[in-house]
Write an enzyme that holds these catalytic residues in place. Structure first.
Site, PDB file in Angstrom:
ATOM      1  CB  SER A 115      -2.892   1.813  -0.544  1.00 26.12           C
ATOM      2  OG  SER A 115      -2.141   2.997  -0.747  1.00 26.12           O
ATOM      3  CE  LYS A 171      -3.335   3.884  -4.644  1.00 27.20           C
ATOM      4  NZ  LYS A 171      -3.672   3.141  -3.398  1.00 27.20           N
TER       5      LYS A 171
END
Length: 223
Positions: free
Chosen positions: A76, A114
């Protein structure tokens, strides 16, 4: 006629023994030296053990409260972070800012990593006419960290980040289940600042990919 050497009388012999140190036998002197040497070795060993215990204790405290090491399990955040990369996280870095890479307790209570795109009060929109995400009306030129050939987002959204919350997205947008994928859930996809574990400061493994992170300049333009 031979001459015998003169022998010291008792008083002289006593003084001779005291001054010369010959009053004790060589064997007793050796035993004393050996005892002193053993005590020195014992003291040195105890000091080494104490230093080791102290070092382990400090390392545990640092890991618990200051610095943490985290393993990257997914795609990701490519190409910024690859699967099996390891990063060091500063747990005392303070309030998260736009552009920071952060580790946090994510959806389902799992540790995740993230990039912060929006903080409390920000309006984050996808996308403008040039397919760029905007924050408070300022378009983000994300080419420096987005996965090569990827797009800002395949899903459109228009959100205002509540106070004390974060809007988080992976750098490999097409392979990242981030705030966008949790918009329909309670909480609207936002993550509390209190859930942040820390800011990623360095990619230390593998050594060939060692890198010190910094906030991209594009976020300085956001007002």
């Amino acid at each position: 006629m031979g001459v015998e050497p003169a022998q010291p009388h008792d008083g002289e012999r006593s003084i001779w023994h005291r001054v010369s140190g010959f009053g004790g036998s060589p064997r007793s002197v050796t035993k004393k030296a050996e005892g002193v040497e053993k005590e020195k070795k014992k003291g040195s060993f105890r000091q080494t053990v104490l230093l080791l215990v102290l070092g382990v204790g400090i390392a545990m405290l640092l890991r618990a409260f200051v610095v943490g090491s985290f393993y990257i399990p997914s795609e990701s955040m490519e190409s910024t972070l690859l699967v099996k990369d390891r990063v060091l996280v500063n747990k005392l870095a303070g309030k998260p800012e736009r552009g920071d890479i952060v580790v946090f307790k994510g959806w389902g209570g799992v540790d995740m990593i993230k990039r912060v795109i929006g903080v409390g009060g920000d309006r984050v929109v996808c996308c403008d006419a040039m397919k760029r995400i905007t924050v408070n009306g300022t378009p983000l030129e994300e080419g420096s960290y987005l996965y090569p050939g990827d797009y800002a987002s395949g899903k459109t959204f228009d959100v205002t980040v509540p106070a004390g919350k974060l809007w988080l997205m992976g750098d490999h947008r097409s392979a990242s289940r981030d705030s966008r994928g949790h918009m329909e859930e309670p909480g609207g996809g936002f993550i509390s600042e209190d859930a942040m574990i820390g800011k990623a400061v360095v990619r230390y493994w593998p050594l060939s990919r060692g890198y010190l992170f910094s906030r991209p300049d594009i976020f300085d333009k956001v007002k």
